[in-house]
Design a protein around this motif. Structure first.
Motif, PDB file in Angstrom:
ATOM      1  N   TYR A   5       4.114   7.986   0.231  1.00 30.19           N
ATOM      2  CA  TYR A   5       4.320   7.548   1.601  1.00 30.19           C
ATOM      3  C   TYR A   5       3.977   6.068   1.707  1.00 30.19           C
ATOM      4  CZ  TYR A   5       4.005  12.579   2.408  1.00 30.19           C
ATOM      5  OH  TYR A   5       4.190  13.933   2.346  1.00 30.19           O
ATOM      6  N   GLY A   6       4.828   5.332   2.418  1.00 30.69           N
ATOM      7  CA  GLY A   6       4.538   3.940   2.691  1.00 30.69           C
ATOM      8  C   GLY A   6       3.528   3.814   3.821  1.00 30.69           C
ATOM      9  N   LEU A   7       2.702   2.794   3.768  1.00 31.68           N
ATOM     10  CA  LEU A   7       1.657   2.582   4.755  1.00 31.68           C
ATOM     11  C   LEU A   7       1.855   1.251   5.470  1.00 31.68           C
ATOM     12  CD1 LEU A   7      -1.459   3.620   2.615  1.00 31.68           C
ATOM     13  CD2 LEU A   7      -0.100   5.064   4.112  1.00 31.68           C
ATOM     14  N   ARG A   8       1.436   1.220   6.735  1.00 30.05           N
ATOM     15  CA  ARG A   8       1.423  -0.038   7.491  1.00 30.05           C
ATOM     16  C   ARG A   8      -0.015  -0.318   7.910  1.00 30.05           C
ATOM     17  NH1 ARG A   8       2.313  -2.124  12.832  1.00 30.05           N
ATOM     18  NH2 ARG A   8       2.354  -0.023  13.724  1.00 30.05           N
ATOM     19  N   LEU A   9      -0.551  -1.421   7.445  1.00 30.00           N
ATOM     20  CA  LEU A   9      -1.935  -1.765   7.719  1.00 30.00           C
ATOM     21  C   LEU A   9      -2.090  -2.162   9.184  1.00 30.00           C
ATOM     22  CD1 LEU A   9      -4.777  -2.229   6.530  1.00 30.00           C
ATOM     23  CD2 LEU A   9      -4.082  -4.589   6.064  1.00 30.00           C
ATOM     24  N   TYR A  35       0.854  -1.189   0.000  1.00 28.93           N
ATOM     25  CA  TYR A  35       0.000   0.000   0.000  1.00 28.93           C
ATOM     26  C   TYR A  35       0.893   1.242   0.000  1.00 28.93           C
ATOM     27  CZ  TYR A  35      -3.766  -3.119   1.597  1.00 28.93           C
ATOM     28  OH  TYR A  35      -4.687  -4.124   1.718  1.00 28.93           O
ATOM     29  N   TYR A  36       0.428   2.283  -0.664  1.00 32.14           N
ATOM     30  CA  TYR A  36       1.104   3.581  -0.574  1.00 32.14           C
ATOM     31  C   TYR A  36       0.089   4.664  -0.907  1.00 32.14           C
ATOM     32  CZ  TYR A  36       1.344   3.876  -5.693  1.00 32.14           C
ATOM     33  OH  TYR A  36       1.023   3.942  -7.024  1.00 32.14           O
ATOM     34  N   LEU A  37       0.417   5.872  -0.551  1.00 32.44           N
ATOM     35  CA  LEU A  37      -0.435   7.006  -0.897  1.00 32.44           C
ATOM     36  C   LEU A  37       0.428   8.119  -1.458  1.00 32.44           C
ATOM     37  CD1 LEU A  37      -0.207   9.545   1.369  1.00 32.44           C
ATOM     38  CD2 LEU A  37      -1.342   7.863   2.782  1.00 32.44           C
ATOM     39  N   THR A  38      -0.179   8.949  -2.289  1.00 35.08           N
ATOM     40  CA  THR A  38       0.498  10.099  -2.874  1.00 35.08           C
ATOM     41  C   THR A  38      -0.097  11.365  -2.286  1.00 35.08           C
ATOM     42  OG1 THR A  38      -1.049  10.011  -4.744  1.00 35.08           O
ATOM     43  CG2 THR A  38       1.090   8.959  -5.024  1.00 35.08           C
ATOM     44  N   HIS A  39       0.742  12.395  -2.183  1.00 32.92           N
ATOM     45  CA  HIS A  39       0.276  13.648  -1.587  1.00 32.92           C
ATOM     46  C   HIS A  39      -0.766  14.290  -2.479  1.00 32.92           C
ATOM     47  CE1 HIS A  39       0.486  17.754   0.107  1.00 32.92           C
ATOM     48  NE2 HIS A  39       0.779  17.101   1.210  1.00 32.92           N
ATOM     49  N   PRO A  40      -1.873  14.774  -1.933  1.00 31.34           N
ATOM     50  CA  PRO A  40      -2.945  15.333  -2.766  1.00 31.34           C
ATOM     51  C   PRO A  40      -2.577  16.604  -3.501  1.00 31.34           C
ATOM     52  CG  PRO A  40      -3.384  15.680  -0.421  1.00 31.34           C
ATOM     53  CD  PRO A  40      -2.221  14.747  -0.503  1.00 31.34           C
ATOM     54  N   SER A  41      -1.489  17.261  -3.117  1.00 29.43           N
ATOM     55  CA  SER A  41      -1.085  18.491  -3.795  1.00 29.43           C
ATOM     56  C   SER A  41      -0.506  18.223  -5.171  1.00 29.43           C
ATOM     57  CB  SER A  41      -0.052  19.247  -2.952  1.00 29.43           C
ATOM     58  OG  SER A  41       1.145  18.494  -2.829  1.00 29.43           O
ATOM     59  N   GLY A  42      -0.209  16.951  -5.499  1.00 27.50           N
ATOM     60  CA  GLY A  42       0.402  16.625  -6.781  1.00 27.50           C
ATOM     61  C   GLY A  42       1.894  16.839  -6.801  1.00 27.50           C
ATOM     62  N   VAL A  72      -5.482   6.317  -1.428  1.00 28.05           N
ATOM     63  CA  VAL A  72      -4.595   5.234  -1.040  1.00 28.05           C
ATOM     64  C   VAL A  72      -4.572   4.230  -2.188  1.00 28.05           C
ATOM     65  CG1 VAL A  72      -4.229   3.339   0.573  1.00 28.05           C
ATOM     66  CG2 VAL A  72      -5.047   5.537   1.405  1.00 28.05           C
ATOM     67  N   HIS A  73      -3.380   3.788  -2.554  1.00 29.68           N
ATOM     68  CA  HIS A  73      -3.229   2.857  -3.670  1.00 29.68           C
ATOM     69  C   HIS A  73      -2.837   1.478  -3.140  1.00 29.68           C
ATOM     70  CE1 HIS A  73      -3.420   6.112  -6.643  1.00 29.68           C
ATOM     71  NE2 HIS A  73      -2.758   6.807  -5.744  1.00 29.68           N
ATOM     72  N   ALA A  74      -3.662   0.497  -3.457  1.00 30.49           N
ATOM     73  CA  ALA A  74      -3.371  -0.889  -3.122  1.00 30.49           C
ATOM     74  C   ALA A  74      -2.696  -1.537  -4.322  1.00 30.49           C
ATOM     75  CB  ALA A  74      -4.655  -1.632  -2.752  1.00 30.49           C
ATOM     76  N   VAL A  75      -1.469  -1.989  -4.148  1.00 32.48           N
ATOM     77  CA  VAL A  75      -0.657  -2.504  -5.249  1.00 32.48           C
ATOM     78  C   VAL A  75      -0.963  -3.982  -5.463  1.00 32.48           C
ATOM     79  CG1 VAL A  75       1.676  -2.812  -6.125  1.00 32.48           C
ATOM     80  CG2 VAL A  75       1.132  -0.835  -4.696  1.00 32.48           C
ATOM     81  N   LEU A  76      -1.265  -4.328  -6.723  1.00 33.35           N
ATOM     82  CA  LEU A  76      -1.516  -5.709  -7.111  1.00 33.35           C
ATOM     83  C   LEU A  76      -0.284  -6.278  -7.811  1.00 33.35           C
ATOM     84  CD1 LEU A  76      -5.158  -5.288  -8.478  1.00 33.35           C
ATOM     85  CD2 LEU A  76      -4.430  -6.017  -6.190  1.00 33.35           C
ATOM     86  N   PRO A  77      -0.228  -7.574  -8.078  1.00 31.31           N
ATOM     87  CA  PRO A  77       0.936  -8.141  -8.773  1.00 31.31           C
ATOM     88  C   PRO A  77       1.212  -7.447 -10.097  1.00 31.31           C
ATOM     89  CG  PRO A  77      -0.413  -9.881  -7.851  1.00 31.31           C
ATOM     90  CD  PRO A  77      -1.172  -8.610  -7.636  1.00 31.31           C
ATOM     91  N   ASP A 132      -3.754   3.508 -14.515  1.00 24.59           N
ATOM     92  CA  ASP A 132      -3.004   4.548 -13.810  1.00 24.59           C
ATOM     93  C   ASP A 132      -2.880   4.107 -12.362  1.00 24.59           C
ATOM     94  OD1 ASP A 132      -2.318   6.887 -12.301  1.00 24.59           O
ATOM     95  OD2 ASP A 132      -2.862   8.098 -14.031  1.00 24.59           O
ATOM     96  N   ASN A 133      -1.642   4.066 -11.851  1.00 24.57           N
ATOM     97  CA  ASN A 133      -1.455   3.647 -10.463  1.00 24.57           C
ATOM     98  C   ASN A 133      -1.105   4.796  -9.534  1.00 24.57           C
ATOM     99  OD1 ASN A 133       1.207   4.257 -11.050  1.00 24.57           O
ATOM    100  ND2 ASN A 133       1.926   2.147 -11.022  1.00 24.57           N
ATOM    101  N   GLY A 134      -1.350   6.025  -9.977  1.00 34.21           N
ATOM    102  CA  GLY A 134      -1.064   7.184  -9.139  1.00 34.21           C
ATOM    103  C   GLY A 134       0.319   7.767  -9.352  1.00 34.21           C
TER     104      GLY A 134
END
Length: 544
Positions: free
Chosen positions: A427-431, A415-422, A466-471, A512-514
Motif C-alpha cells: 500500500y502506498g502511504l501519504r505522510l 513510503y509503503y507498507l506490506t500486509h502483515p498476513s504475508g 512501514v518501509h521508508a525507501v532510501l535511494p 531486505d526491503n519487505g
C-alpha cells in the motif's frame, strides 16, 4: 594361516565408491529427452517403443523463463530425416500434449517440434527417441541361496571325518597316516563359497545428485503445484528502513450515531456487520409524549385531514366542470390538493398509530455497522449512542521512527507498507505529520500516514511494518522474499537446472526491503530461480 581355511571367490571392477553406503536408486519407468531455447522448454517422455507398432509419447511444453505451462500453441511435429512419417499431436491439458505415430526401425529418432504461442514462433529438435530399446533395470546380483546348503554339507563332512580319524588312531597307531589326515582336514573348507560381484555406474547418478543438493521433480508435479521461475538478474535495489506501525481509524471514516431524542426504538433496520450507505435509515425512534401533547397532536392531525379532504373535493368539482371553469382556478385547486396530499403523507410517516412523532436515525457515512445490543421496543435517552459505523476505505497508520534513524528520514524518497498476513499486497502511504511528537517510553518519533484501503484488508488496531525507501543501490542481485526459505537452519533457495532437475542452493542474505532480498553469495545471473510454491518444493526435497 587361519584365513586360508575360508576361501572366498570374489570378482570386482571399478566405478563405485565402496567406502560409503550406496544411495538408493529409483527404478526408471520411462525414457526422457528435452530441448530448450530462450522461449520454450520441451520435455518428451515415453515408455518402451516397439518398431513398426503404434507409439504414444507425452510432450510437455513450458515457458522457459517462468516455467508456466503453455496453454495454447500451434504445434507441428515431424521426424528428422523421415518426411513421410506422420506424428499426430493432441492437447491433453495446458502444457501437456500427446504424440502418436509409428516408428519403423530399431534406432534413435529425433523429432522436430515447430510451435507458436505467446512467446512467439520457435523450432526445436528433441533427440534420442529410443525405439526398440528396453528400459535399464537393476543389475546387482544377489548371493545364491545354495550357499547355506554348501556350508552345512561341509560341516557334516568335517564331523564324520573327525570320528573316522579318531578310530584309526586308536586301533592302528600310525603317526604318518594320522599327520596326513590332519593336514588334509585342515585345508578342507567348512564354510560356503560366497560369490561377490560389483558393477559400475549404478549409484553414480544418485550419489552425484545427493552431493550437489539436486533432486528430481517430475514435470507433472511442477504443473500441478504451479511451480514458477524467474531469471536471476542484477539491478537497482531500493534500500528501506523498517518502522513499526499501528492502524488507526481515520476521523472521516468513523461515526458514532446517537438518538436525537428520548423515546422507544420502534424498528431496527440494520444488523451488526451489515454494510450501509451514506444516508441509509438505521432505526426509527418513537417520541414519548404526555396527555397535553397528545391533544395537540390530535388537533394537528384533524387539521391535516380536513385540509386534504377539502382540497380534494374542490379539485374534483372543478375537474367535472373543466370545460366551463377558468383555467386559473383549476390550476390553483390542483396545486392546493397536491400540497395537502404531501402534508398528509408526511404527517402519517412521522407519526405513530397514536400520533407520536417517529424520528429516523440515519448513517452519516458509508461503512460497516459495529456490533450492538439494542432490540426493538428498547427505551433510549436523547444523546445515547445507538450505532457505530466504520469505513475502512481510508485509514491512518502511526509509525515509530527510532532516534538513530532520524537522519535517514531526510533521504527518504517514498513510503509503503506490506500486509502483515504475508499476502504480498503493498500500500502506498501519504505522510500527514512528520515527527511532531515523540513516545515518552522509547523516545521514538511519531509519523502519521494516510492509507487508501479499498478492500478493507487493513484492520484498526493491526500492527504492521512501514518501509521508508532510501535511494536505490545499483548492481545488486535481489530476489522475491517468498523465494527464500530455511533448510536445516540455513537460508536457501531452489534453482531449476533443467526440465526435471531442481537444485538446493544455500545463500548468504543481505538487505531486505519487505518485498525483495539481496543475495550476496549463492546465486549467479542467468539462473532460473523458483519463486512460487517454494514450500511444496521444500517438502519434496526433504522427502526425496
Amino acid at each position: 594361516m587361519l584365513l586360508l581355511w575360508v576361501p572366498v571367490l570374489a570378482f570386482g571392477h571399478g566405478g563405485e565408491n565402496h567406502g560409503q553406503a550406496a544411495e538408493p536408486t529409483a527404478a526408471v519407468s520411462y525414457f526422457s529427452a528435452e530441448a530448450s531455447s530462450g522461449k520454450y522448454e520441451l520435455l518428451l517422455k515415453h515408455g518402451p517403443l516397439a518398431p513398426g507398432r503404434p507409439a504414444t509419447l507425452t510432450l510437455y511444453i513450458s515457458d522457459y523463463e517462468t516455467n508456466a505451462p503453455v496453454d495454447s500453441a500451434a504445434l507441428q511435429v515431424s521426424v528428422a530425416g523421415y518426411p513421410n512419417l506422420v506424428i499426430k499431436a493432441s492437447k491433453i491439458e495446458p502444457g501437456i500434449f500427446q504424440l502418436r505415430g509409428i516408428f519403423p526401425d530399431t534406432k534413435d529418432y529425433s523429432l522436430m517440434v515447430s510451435l507458436n504461442s505467446k512467446a512467439g514462433p520457435d523450432l526445436l529438435q528433441v533427440s534420442s527417441v529410443k525405439v526398440g530399446t528396453a528400459l535399464p533395470g537393476a543389475v546387482l546380483e544377489q548371493p545364491e541361496n545354495g550357499a547355506m546348503t554348501g556350508s552345512w554339507l561341509f560341516g557334516v563332512g568335517g564331523v564324520v571325518a573327525g570320528v573316522l580319524l579318531t578310530l584309526l588312531v586308536r586301533r592302528r597307531p600310525k603317526p604318518g597316516l594320522a599327520v596326513s589326515v590332519l593336514v588334509l582336514a585342515a585345508f578342507l573348507p567348512v564354510t560356503s563359497f560366497q560369490k561377490v560381484q560389483a558393477h559400475e555406474g549404478h549409484a553414480a547418478q544418485a550419489t552425484a545428485m545427493a552431493a550437489s543438493g539436486s533432486f528430481r521433480m517430475e514435470k507433472e508435479t511442477q504443473f500441478l503445484y504451479s511451480v514458477l521461475t524467474q531469471r536471476v538478474t542484477s539491478g537497482d535495489f531500493e534500500e528501506t528502513v523498517a518502522l513499526f506501525g499501528t492502524v488507526l481509524g481515520a476521523p472521516e471514516g468513523m461515526a458514532a450515531i446517537q438518538s436525537p431524542q428520548s423515546g422507544k426504538l420502534r424498528a431496527l433496520q440494520v444488523r451488526p456487520g451489515e454494510r450501509v450507505a451514506k444516508g441509509q435509515v438505521l432505526a426509527l425512534v418513537e417520541q414519548q409524549i404526555n396527555a397535553e401533547e397528545q391533544i395537540s397532536l390530535e388537533a394537528e392531525r384533524n387539521l391535516v385531514e380536513a385540509e386534504y379532504a377539502a382540497a380534494k373535493v374542490h379539485y374534483e368539482r372543478l375537474q367535472r366542470i373543466a370545460d366551463i371553469a377558468a383555467q386559473k382556478d383549476l390550476s390553483e385547486a390542483k396545486a392546493r390538493f397536491q400540497a395537502a396530499e404531501k402534508n398528509r403523507i408526511l404527517y402519517q410517516h412521522n407519526r405513530g398509530s397514536a400520533g407520536a412523532k417517529l424520528v429516523q436515525v440515519t448513517s452519516p457515512i458509508a461503512g460497516v455497522v459495529a456490533p450492538f445490543s439494542y432490540t426493538a421496543g428498547t427505551f433510549v435517552s436523547a444523546g445515547e449512542t445507538l450505532f457505530q459505523v466504520t469505513s475502512l476505505e481510508k485509514v491512518y497508520v502511526e509509525a515509530q521512527l527510532p532516534a538513530m534513524d532520524e537522519l535517514k528520514l531526510q533521504q527518504v524518497t517514498d513510503y509503503y507498507l506490506t500486509h502483515p498476513s504475508g499476502s504480498g499486497a503493498s500500500y502506498g502511504l501519504r505522510l500527514l505529520s512528520a515527527a511532531q511528537t515523540v513516545h515518552t517510553e522509547n523516545q521514538s518519533r511519531r509519523l502519521v500516514f494516510e492509507v487508501l484501503n479499498p478492500k478493507g484488508e487493513l484492520k484498526i488496531g493491526e500492527n504492521l511494518r512501514v518501509h521508508a525507501v532510501l535511494p536505490a543501490a545499483s548492481g545488486r542481485i535481489s530476489v522475491p522474499r517468498e523465494a527464500v526459505i530455511q533448510v536445516g537452519g540455513k537460508e536457501a533457495v531452489f534453482v531449476k537446472d533443467n526440465a526435471e532437475t531442481v537444485r538446493l542452493r544455500h545463500i548468504l542474505k543481505g538487505q531486505d526491503n519487505g518485498r525483495e532480498t539481496v543475495i550476496l553469495i549463492g546465486l549467479e545471473e542467468g539462473e532460473r530461480l523458483i519463486v512460487s510454491s517454494v514450500y511444496q518444493v521444500k517438502t519434496i526435497y526433504l522427502n526425496r
